[in-house]
Design a protein around this motif. Structure first.
Motif, PDB file in Angstrom:
ATOM      1  N   UNK A  62      32.374  35.876  34.328  1.00  0.00           N
ATOM      2  CA  UNK A  62      32.820  36.374  35.621  1.00  0.00           C
ATOM      3  C   UNK A  62      33.793  35.353  36.173  1.00  0.00           C
ATOM      4  N   UNK A  63      34.790  35.849  36.899  1.00  0.00           N
ATOM      5  CA  UNK A  63      35.896  34.995  37.315  1.00  0.00           C
ATOM      6  C   UNK A  63      36.172  35.160  38.805  1.00  0.00           C
ATOM      7  N   UNK A  64      36.572  34.047  39.415  1.00  0.00           N
ATOM      8  CA  UNK A  64      36.912  34.008  40.830  1.00  0.00           C
ATOM      9  C   UNK A  64      38.407  33.726  40.956  1.00  0.00           C
ATOM     10  N   UNK A  65      39.201  34.768  41.156  1.00  0.00           N
ATOM     11  CA  UNK A  65      40.647  34.581  41.292  1.00  0.00           C
ATOM     12  C   UNK A  65      40.984  33.830  42.578  1.00  0.00           C
ATOM     13  N   UNK A  66      41.970  32.960  42.499  1.00  0.00           N
ATOM     14  CA  UNK A  66      42.447  32.215  43.670  1.00  0.00           C
ATOM     15  C   UNK A  66      43.766  32.775  44.188  1.00  0.00           C
ATOM     16  N   UNK A  67      44.485  33.483  43.314  1.00  0.00           N
ATOM     17  CA  UNK A  67      45.727  34.169  43.676  1.00  0.00           C
ATOM     18  C   UNK A  67      45.656  35.593  43.144  1.00  0.00           C
ATOM     19  N   UNK A  68      46.339  36.498  43.806  1.00  0.00           N
ATOM     20  CA  UNK A  68      46.274  37.909  43.439  1.00  0.00           C
ATOM     21  C   UNK A  68      47.097  38.223  42.187  1.00  0.00           C
ATOM     22  N   UNK A  69      46.476  38.942  41.256  1.00  0.00           N
ATOM     23  CA  UNK A  69      47.139  39.509  40.080  1.00  0.00           C
ATOM     24  C   UNK A  69      46.499  40.868  39.803  1.00  0.00           C
ATOM     25  N   UNK A  84      38.945  38.073  47.184  1.00  0.00           N
ATOM     26  CA  UNK A  84      37.884  38.957  47.664  1.00  0.00           C
ATOM     27  C   UNK A  84      37.208  39.730  46.530  1.00  0.00           C
ATOM     28  N   UNK A  85      37.478  39.333  45.300  1.00  0.00           N
ATOM     29  CA  UNK A  85      36.978  40.057  44.130  1.00  0.00           C
ATOM     30  C   UNK A  85      36.398  39.067  43.124  1.00  0.00           C
ATOM     31  N   UNK A  86      35.330  39.472  42.474  1.00  0.00           N
ATOM     32  CA  UNK A  86      34.818  38.749  41.305  1.00  0.00           C
ATOM     33  C   UNK A  86      35.080  39.667  40.114  1.00  0.00           C
ATOM     34  N   UNK A  87      35.899  39.202  39.180  1.00  0.00           N
ATOM     35  CA  UNK A  87      36.213  39.980  37.975  1.00  0.00           C
ATOM     36  C   UNK A  87      35.102  39.778  36.954  1.00  0.00           C
TER      37      UNK A  87
END
Length: 146
Positions: A62-69, A84-87
């Motif tokens: 699971x990943x915590x993005x710091x910038x939007x992609x 605002x999302x956990x991938x």
């Protein structure tokens, strides 16, 4: 069992050093490898080939993005991965990213061994405990960025 959420070219021997670097820093770095759990970071400018790779993860993570992609997991609807999302990534499922406003991908990730994750997820959904299905049934969940 190994829990790795790194680019598929990386090997367990090289987990703390990626073969490619950006500004002297590895693009994909494992900060902690503690048996059942691995913690790392992915810092990749849009100009790097790794940003555009269409490749699977090697384990559950699971990943915590710091910038939007944009994230495009094969066979699933695309979504914007941001603070605002956990991938959520299942092993072997290919994915790719697309930039938003030309921003680099800056993500922190956690890889978890399958047996440990099965026990954790099974506590919330007992049907999963004995299932052979992928443990993450969603591609992402919302998170409070605060």
């Amino acid at each position: 069992m190994t829990a790795i959420c790194v680019q598929p070219k990386a090997t367990l021997d090289k987990m703390s050093r990626s073969s490619s670097t950006t500004e002297g820093r590895p693009v994909d770095t494992t900060e902690l490898a503690a048996g059942l759990i691995h913690v790392g970071s992915f810092r990749c400018p849009v100009s790097r080939p790794e940003f555009h790779e269409h490749a699977p993860t090697r384990g559950y993570c699971f990943a915590f993005p710091r910038r939007a992609v944009w994230i495009h997991q094969d066979g699933q609807p695309s979504f914007v991965a941001d603070a605002n999302v956990v991938s959520l990534y299942n092993p072997g499922r290919p994915y790719r990213r697309t930039p938003i406003a030309g921003q680099a991908d800056r993500t922190d990730w956690f890889g978890v061994a399958p047996d440990l994750l099965r026990e954790m997820v099974g506590a919330l959904d007992p049907r999963i405990k004995d299932s052979d299905e992928m443990l993450f049934r969603r591609t992402h969940v919302t998170s409070d960025a605060g």
